[in-house]
Design a protein around this motif. Structure first.
Motif, short mmCIF file in Angstrom:
data_model
loop_
_atom_site.label_atom_id
_atom_site.label_comp_id
_atom_site.label_asym_id
_atom_site.label_seq_id
_atom_site.Cartn_x
_atom_site.Cartn_y
_atom_site.Cartn_z
N SER A 165 -0.59 39.36 1.83
CA SER A 165 -1.41 40.44 2.37
C SER A 165 -2.67 40.61 1.53
O SER A 165 -2.61 40.56 0.30
CB SER A 165 -0.63 41.75 2.39
N THR A 192 -7.69 44.84 6.21
CA THR A 192 -6.45 44.25 5.71
C THR A 192 -6.12 43.00 6.52
O THR A 192 -6.41 42.93 7.72
CB THR A 192 -5.27 45.23 5.81
N ASP A 194 -2.82 40.37 7.19
CA ASP A 194 -1.38 40.19 6.98
C ASP A 194 -0.87 39.22 8.04
O ASP A 194 -0.82 39.54 9.22
CB ASP A 194 -0.67 41.54 7.08
#
Length: 232
Positions: A165, A192, A194
């Motif tokens: 991540s 972000t 992920d």
């Protein structure tokens, strides 16, 4: 971006001062043949040549040009953290999204005045996008209400891979045209990554109108430049 800016700096000096290109070449101590077609789309100078031309221009004029370019051209800055967005709230929203608690995630986004986009790159044929816009009142500039839906952040270019991540703290300078009027804002952004998902959380900071014609001209020229590069 730098190539575009340096090209337009040279061209703008010639246009504004009605300066023959060959004189600019003599001023910069370069061959006149290197500036012969500078006002034509086919002109393809090197960055090294353009920097030499820029160094030959008056310092005050170059400084004023740079200030206008800072307003009218987009840019993304990486920062070590974000003062505008609470990091712990993002962590909680990320957890809500992973477990499918969309209503709770939406409530947290709303409470923080955040807008949100999620890009799912699982399929190479179709990128799924989920979007949530802040329900805060749209900003008003000079009596014009500007919808936040018309001010999205940049589209992520890289497809995330692996299981690590990644969180990035960013500031995006965002010039934009809204119903024929030109504005600029800075967006505070946390992105972000992920696995196959990229999520963007952002707030739009105060919006300001462009202050002169050169800023508008640079914005429009860069818009045409990007379109021609995409079509090519």
């Amino acid at each position: 971006m730098e190539l575009f800016k340096l090209v337009e700096m040279a061209r703008l000096w010639v246009r504004e001062h009605e300066y023959p290109p060959y004189k600019l070449a003599l001023q910069a101590d370069i061959s006149t043949s290197q500036c012969h077609k500078m006002m034509e789309p086919v002109w393809n100078p090197s960055v090294k040549l353009l920097r030499k031309i820029a160094a030959a221009l008056p310092t005050d004029w170059v400084r004023a040009f740079e200030l206008d370019a800072n307003i009218s051209l987009p840019r993304v800055f990486a920062t070590p953290y974000s003062n505008a967005i609470d990091h712990s709230t993002i962590d909680r929203i990320e957890t809500d999204l992973r477990f499918g608690h969309l209503d709770t995630a939406g409530e947290r986004l709303d409470a923080e005045g955040l807008s949100f986009r999620e890009f799912d790159f699982s399929s190479s044929d179709h990128v799924k996008v989920m979007t949530f816009y802040s329900t805060a009142p749209d900003p008003t500039v000079d009596g014009t209400s500007i919808s936040l839906r018309n001010i999205p952040p940049f589209y992520p270019e890289a497809t995330p891979t692996g299981s690590i991540s990644i969180t990035q703290f960013l500031e995006q300078r965002k010039p934009f045209n809204y119903f024929g009027r030109h504005y600029v804002t800075t967006m505070s952004l946390i992105q972000t990554e992920d696995r196959n998902k990229v999520r963007q959380y952002w707030k739009v900071n105060p919006i300001l109108p462009f202050s002169n014609q050169r800023q508008k001209d640079l914005f429009e020229l860069y818009s045409q430049y990007r379109k021609s590069n995409r079509s090519g």
